[in-house]
Design a protein around this motif. Structure first.
Motif, mmCIF file in Angstrom:
data_model
loop_
_atom_site.group_PDB
_atom_site.id
_atom_site.type_symbol
_atom_site.label_atom_id
_atom_site.label_comp_id
_atom_site.label_asym_id
_atom_site.label_seq_id
_atom_site.Cartn_x
_atom_site.Cartn_y
_atom_site.Cartn_z
ATOM 1 N N THR A 9 0.857 -1.181 0.000
ATOM 2 C CA THR A 9 0.000 0.000 0.000
ATOM 3 C C THR A 9 0.892 1.229 0.000
ATOM 4 N N ASP A 10 0.845 1.993 -1.076
ATOM 5 C CA ASP A 10 1.716 3.158 -1.152
ATOM 6 C C ASP A 10 1.415 4.119 -0.010
ATOM 7 N N ASP A 11 2.470 4.686 0.551
ATOM 8 C CA ASP A 11 2.350 5.627 1.654
ATOM 9 C C ASP A 11 1.577 6.858 1.171
ATOM 10 N N PRO A 12 0.422 7.148 1.767
ATOM 11 C CA PRO A 12 -0.364 8.308 1.308
ATOM 12 C C PRO A 12 0.347 9.636 1.516
ATOM 13 N N ALA A 13 1.360 9.654 2.394
ATOM 14 C CA ALA A 13 2.105 10.889 2.650
ATOM 15 C C ALA A 13 3.349 11.002 1.780
ATOM 16 N N ALA A 14 3.574 10.039 0.889
ATOM 17 C CA ALA A 14 4.766 10.065 0.050
ATOM 18 C C ALA A 14 4.802 11.342 -0.779
ATOM 19 N N GLY A 15 5.980 11.908 -0.911
ATOM 20 C CA GLY A 15 6.142 13.153 -1.633
ATOM 21 C C GLY A 15 5.973 14.374 -0.757
ATOM 22 N N VAL A 16 5.487 14.166 0.480
ATOM 23 C CA VAL A 16 5.331 15.267 1.437
ATOM 24 C C VAL A 16 6.098 14.955 2.710
ATOM 25 N N LEU A 17 5.826 13.786 3.303
ATOM 26 C CA LEU A 17 6.548 13.342 4.492
ATOM 27 C C LEU A 17 8.037 13.274 4.165
ATOM 28 N N MET A 18 8.869 13.890 4.987
ATOM 29 C CA MET A 18 10.294 14.022 4.661
ATOM 30 C C MET A 18 10.956 12.671 4.404
ATOM 31 N N THR A 19 10.615 11.646 5.207
ATOM 32 C CA THR A 19 11.252 10.345 5.035
ATOM 33 C C THR A 19 10.783 9.633 3.771
ATOM 34 N N SER A 20 9.679 10.052 3.211
ATOM 35 C CA SER A 20 9.131 9.413 2.010
ATOM 36 C C SER A 20 9.157 10.360 0.824
ATOM 37 N N THR A 21 10.184 11.189 0.759
ATOM 38 C CA THR A 21 10.332 12.180 -0.306
ATOM 39 C C THR A 21 11.756 12.141 -0.838
ATOM 40 N N ASP A 22 11.884 12.203 -2.147
ATOM 41 C CA ASP A 22 13.191 12.222 -2.792
ATOM 42 C C ASP A 22 13.647 13.667 -3.013
ATOM 43 N N PRO A 23 14.941 13.867 -3.274
ATOM 44 C CA PRO A 23 15.392 15.172 -3.736
ATOM 45 C C PRO A 23 14.688 15.516 -5.063
ATOM 46 N N PRO A 24 14.468 16.789 -5.368
ATOM 47 C CA PRO A 24 15.016 17.950 -4.654
ATOM 48 C C PRO A 24 14.187 18.414 -3.448
ATOM 49 N N ARG A 25 12.877 18.056 -3.392
ATOM 50 C CA ARG A 25 12.069 18.548 -2.280
ATOM 51 C C ARG A 25 12.642 18.110 -0.941
ATOM 52 N N HIS A 26 13.065 16.850 -0.863
ATOM 53 C CA HIS A 26 13.612 16.355 0.398
ATOM 54 C C HIS A 26 14.768 17.232 0.862
ATOM 55 N N THR A 27 15.637 17.596 -0.056
ATOM 56 C CA THR A 27 16.799 18.417 0.284
ATOM 57 C C THR A 27 16.366 19.805 0.741
ATOM 58 N N GLU A 28 15.345 20.367 0.089
ATOM 59 C CA GLU A 28 14.884 21.713 0.420
ATOM 60 C C GLU A 28 14.296 21.771 1.828
ATOM 61 N N VAL A 29 13.647 20.686 2.257
ATOM 62 C CA VAL A 29 13.081 20.644 3.601
ATOM 63 C C VAL A 29 14.162 20.297 4.619
ATOM 64 N N ARG A 30 15.018 19.380 4.259
ATOM 65 C CA ARG A 30 16.006 18.861 5.199
ATOM 66 C C ARG A 30 17.126 19.854 5.514
ATOM 67 N N ARG A 31 17.600 20.582 4.494
ATOM 68 C CA ARG A 31 18.804 21.404 4.677
ATOM 69 C C ARG A 31 18.654 22.423 5.813
ATOM 70 N N PRO A 32 17.573 23.198 5.869
ATOM 71 C CA PRO A 32 17.479 24.159 6.983
ATOM 72 C C PRO A 32 17.322 23.493 8.342
ATOM 73 N N LEU A 33 16.701 22.329 8.393
ATOM 74 C CA LEU A 33 16.605 21.606 9.656
ATOM 75 C C LEU A 33 17.969 21.053 10.054
ATOM 76 N N GLY A 34 18.685 20.530 9.058
ATOM 77 C CA GLY A 34 20.000 19.966 9.327
ATOM 78 C C GLY A 34 20.980 20.978 9.883
ATOM 79 N N SER A 35 20.804 22.242 9.510
ATOM 80 C CA SER A 35 21.711 23.278 10.020
ATOM 81 C C SER A 35 21.576 23.448 11.524
ATOM 82 N N LYS A 36 20.440 23.029 12.077
ATOM 83 C CA LYS A 36 20.220 23.109 13.524
ATOM 84 C C LYS A 36 20.749 21.872 14.248
ATOM 85 N N LEU A 37 21.190 20.861 13.477
ATOM 86 C CA LEU A 37 21.567 19.588 14.077
ATOM 87 C C LEU A 37 22.979 19.142 13.701
ATOM 88 N N THR A 38 23.811 20.064 13.252
ATOM 89 C CA THR A 38 25.193 19.700 12.979
ATOM 90 C C THR A 38 25.914 19.420 14.295
#
Length: 417
Positions: free
Chosen positions: A85-114
């Motif tokens: 059953t495909d994840d209904p949140a795919a493409g939005v949920l960060m763990t179920s999203t590929d770049p480039p969107r994944h990178t756009e969401v992750r990068r600013p969060l990652g800057s808080k967790l270096t």
């Protein structure tokens, strides 16, 4: 599942069921994975209900599947509970999203967790760990696995911006998501447990976001930081914040407790390793890496082949589900010599895949590493030895390798910090 495997044995792969919960709750999958790496590095299984998937068990194949989103996409689901059953949140949920969107969401969060960014939290984390260990100092039985479930919330709750009154409930809900068949967390059926936990977690973060927006509250919390993320130039909606906040909560709460308890279990089984670490605190960072390799708490992740692909000497058809078994890859003898030996002086332990690989490498890895380092520094400084005080109980999950009970007693050092 047992982290110290039993004797090597021949395995008939014909009837193997990698989704057999007994294999992990009370069994020993490592001899099976040993045989699969040697004889069937690409293993095809069809479940009784017709769902099918392919498994990779060698380190390099696991790394390839998790690293290359062009060959293996995250956008249909990333955990085996989504199989079929495909994840209904795919493409939005960060763990179920590929770049480039994944990178756009992750990068600013990652800057808080270096590693540099989280360093300011070290003393607060150390104080939390000291308080956590205090009940075990009187020599009474202390169930480390049970108590450790709350440890990540104690550490990350303030960082996430979650009030203390909510920590215990959120920990329970995240455990329900990742181990919905375990009797400790099961509510009715597995499907009901997943549905309830998904709904409650999403509702919690959605309400959190709406309340903060309405009040115009500004803070430095990670959840609040989601409100400033703008993939494609547009702010996240409340629903998108809820989904990504849900993903962050899972990542924060799920694996660290089992790394703690599984590593302590390994040290109790090998008191000479405990003594070696206690005698030389400079070994603690490598102890952490070996513990991450050894426990492999996130036992696997799933991807889907974008097109037909050749891997591990076989072929996965376009759209085929591929489960990358991290717990097996981290015991691949071609990368980790004598892999079933727990050795805190192991060269190359940090090559493990416990945090994943590629775009979805765990965003919280620096915080997790620091938390684990501080935990073992304080544990070794306070206890001369640890002894089991009952039988461990293992999590009934094929996704998360962990313990639900690890009763122990500690012998306090004559002089403690």
């Amino acid at each position: 599942m047992r982290l110290t495997p039993g004797p090597a044995r021949d395995v008939d792969l014909t009837g193997v069921d990698l989704f057999d919960l007994d294999l992990y709750g009370s069994g020993d999958p490592h001899p099976l994975w040993d045989v699969m790496r040697a004889r069937a590095p690409l293993f095809h299984q069809v479940l009784p209900d017709g769902r099918e998937f392919w498994s990779v068990t060698r380190y390099e194949d696991v790394r390839r599947v998790l690293s290359d989103h062009r060959e293996f996409t995250s956008e249909r689901g990333t955990v085996p509970t989504h199989l079929g059953t495909d994840d209904p949140a795919a493409g939005v949920l960060m763990t179920s999203t590929d770049p480039p969107r994944h990178t756009e969401v992750r990068r600013p969060l990652g800057s808080k967790l270096t590693a540099r960014a989280v360093r300011v939290w070290e003393e607060r984390i150390r104080a939390t760990v000291v308080r956590f260990l205090e009940p075990a100092l009187d020599g009474a039985v202390f169930d480390l696995a049970e108590q450790a479930l709350l440890l990540p919330a104690l550490v990350t709750g303030p960082l996430l911006g979650i009030p203390e009154k909510d920590w215990e409930e959120l920990v329970r809900l995240t455990a329900m998501v990742t181990a919905p068949s375990d009797p400790h967390f099961l509510l009715g059926s597995e499907a009901a447990t997943l549905a309830i936990s998904h709904h409650e977690l999403l509702t919690y973060v959605r309400d959190w976001a709406r309340t903060h927006r309405a009040a115009g509250q500004e803070d430095e919390s990670l959840l609040h930081h989601l409100t400033s993320v703008r993939p494609g130039g547009e702010p996240l909606s409340d629903e998108e914040i809820a989904l990504d906040g849900y993903s962050i909560l899972l990542g924060a709460n799920v694996t660290t407790p089992h790394t703690v308890s599984g590593t302590v279990e390994a040290l109790m089984e090998r008191p000479e390793q405990y003594a070696k670490a206690a005698a030389d605190p400079t070994l603690v960072p490598n102890l952490v890496e070996e513990g991450l390799r050894w426990t492999s708490a996130a036992c696997n992740f799933m991807r889907y082949a974008v097109d037909e692909v050749e891997i591990a000497g076989g072929t996965v058809p376009a759209g085929g589900a591929v489960v990358a078994w991290i717990g097996s890859g981290n015991r691949d003898a071609s990368v980790f010599p004598d892999p079933h030996t727990f050795d805190i002086t192991r060269d190359g332990a940090k090559r493990h895949g416990a945090f994943g690989f590629g775009p979805h490498f765990c965003i919280g890895a620096p915080l997790a590493r620091m938390t684990l380092r501080v935990f073992f520094e304080e544990l070794l400084a306070r206890f001369e030895s640890l002894e089991p005080a009952g039988e461990p109980q293992h999590l009934r999950s094929y996704f998360i390798a962990g313990l639900t009970h690890l009763p122990l007693t500690g012998k306090k050092r004559r002089t403690t910090p």
